[in-house]
Scaffold this motif. Structure first.
Motif, PDB file in Angstrom:
ATOM      1  N   LYS A 198       0.832  -1.198   0.000  1.00  0.00           N
ATOM      2  CA  LYS A 198       0.000   0.000   0.000  1.00  0.00           C
ATOM      3  C   LYS A 198       0.872   1.256   0.000  1.00  0.00           C
ATOM      4  CE  LYS A 198      -4.348   1.489   0.413  1.00  0.00           C
ATOM      5  NZ  LYS A 198      -5.422   1.121  -0.523  1.00  0.00           N
ATOM      6  N   GLU A 238       2.194   2.309  -3.375  1.00  0.00           N
ATOM      7  CA  GLU A 238       1.259   3.013  -4.260  1.00  0.00           C
ATOM      8  C   GLU A 238       1.349   4.525  -4.080  1.00  0.00           C
ATOM      9  OE1 GLU A 238      -2.599   1.471  -3.430  1.00  0.00           O
ATOM     10  OE2 GLU A 238      -2.264  -0.388  -4.526  1.00  0.00           O
ATOM     11  N   VAL A 293      -5.189  -4.669  -5.357  1.00  0.00           N
ATOM     12  CA  VAL A 293      -4.162  -4.626  -4.313  1.00  0.00           C
ATOM     13  C   VAL A 293      -3.832  -6.027  -3.830  1.00  0.00           C
ATOM     14  CG1 VAL A 293      -3.641  -3.785  -1.983  1.00  0.00           C
ATOM     15  CG2 VAL A 293      -4.847  -2.311  -3.605  1.00  0.00           C
ATOM     16  N   LYS A 317      -1.306  -7.915  -5.775  1.00  0.00           N
ATOM     17  CA  LYS A 317       0.080  -7.513  -5.558  1.00  0.00           C
ATOM     18  C   LYS A 317       0.651  -8.104  -4.274  1.00  0.00           C
ATOM     19  CE  LYS A 317      -0.645  -3.046  -7.845  1.00  0.00           C
ATOM     20  NZ  LYS A 317      -0.622  -1.579  -7.661  1.00  0.00           N
TER      21      LYS A 317
END
Length: 309
Positions: free
Chosen positions: A128, A131, A200, A203
């Protein structure tokens, strides 16, 4: 079965009540949550650093408390006469051995489960954070997940201290249990606040982390079972020395009929999407299970031949 569970529960409570266990619980979980924030390289994949830290903590810290605990659970019972009292009550020696080692293994599984959740949370924090990160290749942690992981773990430790002070609860026992529960809370809060979408989640090598921990945990349990088997005949320093030698040899020249090849049980990269996910964990899991059975039979046989006075 009632005797088996009573002996296993006693062994598990004894391990959880040891100061070394609670210290390693705290250090391992905090390390998984906090260390990625102090590194500045992703090693080619966001979340990889957290995953490697979690697996290393399982191998090092897990064996550091579980092997001596298994040695004490067996050797101390034999030397103090507690084993003789239990065996005098129609408890067979194989049942006594299996119950004691099962109790120690339960604590190790609890430790592994806590680290799996901590690693999932920390990996998600890195994914996270990547990003929103400005510099490619630099580890960026996501603040809410980082705060949840470190905060809930620290709060559990403090809560156990308050429970011990004002309610008389066993500090070490409840600190370990609460810190394990804290990882559930941290993961729930982190994934909830992050709104973990499919993009997400893809990933985040979630399934790879779980299988990597499962395979490595089985390999570590072989050494725990080995320690218990050797403790039926050797003193604790001798047991710890033999297991340490076996662990060292498993990295370089493993005798696969007796100990696992740690390199074959370290599947962190092979089981993740980045690694192709083509390696099946079935074979190392089966090999580890066979070695656990071998050392269980060997320990029961060695205990049968020992004079318990």
């Amino acid at each position: 079965m009632r005797r088996f569970w009573a002996l296993a529960r006693t062994a598990a409570v004894e391990v959880l009540s040891e100061p070394l266990t609670v210290i390693l619980f705290l250090v391992a979980t905090l390390a998984v949550h906090a260390l990625p924030a102090f590194h500045y390289h992703q090693f080619g994949e966001a979340g990889r650093l957290a995953r490697e830290c979690g697996l290393s903590s399982l191998l090092v810290f897990g064996l550091f408390f579980a092997v001596p605990a298994a040695s004490r659970a067996m050797g101390r019972e034999l030397e103090s006469g507690t084993a003789a009292a239990a065996l005098a009550r129609a408890v067979s020696r194989p049942l006594f051995f299996c119950a004691k080692t099962f109790g120690v293994s339960l604590v190790f599984v609890l430790f592994a489960a806590a680290l799996v959740l901590a690693t999932e949370t920390s990996s998600y924090s890195c994914v996270k954070g990547a990003e929103f990160g400005r510099n490619a290749g630099v580890v960026n942690v996501w603040g809410p997940a980082f705060a949840a992981g470190v905060g809930f773990t620290a709060f559990a430790f403090v809560a156990a201290a308050f429970a011990n002070r004002f309610r008389g609860w066993r500090f070490c026992l409840w600190a370990c249990l609460l810190m394990a529960l804290a990882q559930v809370a941290a993961a729930g809060v982190s994934f909830g606040l992050g709104g973990c979408t499919g993009a997400v989640w893809e990933k985040l090598p979630a399934s790879g982390i779980v299988w990597s921990f499962a395979v490595l945990s089985v390999g570590c349990l072989v050494f725990v079972q080995m320690a218990a088997a050797l403790a039926t005949r050797l003193k604790e320093p001798g047991v710890n020395g033999c297991v340490a030698l076996a662990l060292a040899s498993s990295f370089v020249w493993p005798v696969r009929a007796l100990v696992p090849d740690v390199n074959a049980f370290w599947l962190a990269d092979a089981l993740t999407p980045a690694g192709g996910g083509v390696v099946s964990p079935g074979m190392p899991l089966l090999a580890g299970a066979c070695l656990i059975v071998f050392w269980t039979v060997a320990g029961s046989w060695l205990l049968e031949g020992r004079d318990v006075g």
